[in-house]
Design a protein around this motif. Structure first.
Motif, PDB file in Angstrom:
ATOM      1  N   GLU A   1      83.228  77.685  55.538  1.00  0.00           N
ATOM      2  CA  GLU A   1      83.541  77.042  54.083  1.00  0.00           C
ATOM      3  C   GLU A   1      83.629  78.224  52.989  1.00  0.00           C
ATOM      4  OE1 GLU A   1      81.693  73.835  51.005  1.00  0.00           O
ATOM      5  OE2 GLU A   1      80.338  74.358  53.009  1.00  0.00           O
TER       6      GLU A   1
ATOM      7  N   TYR B   1      90.019  72.773  55.599  1.00  0.00           N
ATOM      8  CA  TYR B   1      88.985  72.522  54.918  1.00  0.00           C
ATOM      9  C   TYR B   1      88.321  71.122  54.709  1.00  0.00           C
ATOM     10  CZ  TYR B   1      85.384  73.359  50.924  1.00  0.00           C
ATOM     11  OH  TYR B   1      84.334  73.340  50.136  1.00  0.00           O
TER      12      TYR B   1
ATOM     13  N   LEU C   1      84.697  69.905  56.476  1.00  0.00           N
ATOM     14  CA  LEU C   1      83.761  68.936  55.608  1.00  0.00           C
ATOM     15  C   LEU C   1      83.466  67.665  56.324  1.00  0.00           C
ATOM     16  CD1 LEU C   1      85.027  69.641  51.969  1.00  0.00           C
ATOM     17  CD2 LEU C   1      83.197  70.596  53.093  1.00  0.00           C
TER      18      LEU C   1
END
Length: 109
Positions: free
Chosen positions: A47, A75, A79
């Motif tokens: 991250e 990304y 998540l």
């Protein structure tokens, strides 16, 4: 994988020395490094690297590679793996906005 990390880290160091720490080439290496950490389950490290890559790309809205939308997609996937669905959805919207903005500024011959 773990074997690739030292290569990416060395490439990052060399790129930062040659072109500076805020360059699209550095963002690309950070993106690869983030994906590598993501595959290894190192979520926090991944991250941080995705965010740094995106911070650099924000300075270069016309950069062709790496594609900001692609980095955002990866990304968002990270998540989602961590069950951070609302955050992932917001990042996915941002990726679509980037693609739409690019499409609207693309000149066709």
């Amino acid at each position: 994988d773990a074997e690739a990390e030292p290569l990416f880290t060395r490439s990052l160091s060399l790129a930062e020395q040659q072109v500076g720490s805020d360059h699209p080439q550095v963002a690309a290496i950070l993106h690869f490094l983030a994906m590598n950490h993501s595959r290894q389950g190192h979520t926090a490290e991944a991250e941080a690297l995705f965010k740094r890559s995106l911070d650099i790309l924000a300075l270069f809205p016309q950069a062709v590679y790496p594609d900001e939308a692609e980095v955002l997609d990866h990304y968002a996937a990270l998540l989602r793996q961590g069950d951070r669905i609302q955050e992932a959805e917001a990042i996915e919207v941002k990726a679509r906005d980037v693609r739409a903005r690019r499409a609207s500024t693309t000149v066709t011959p």
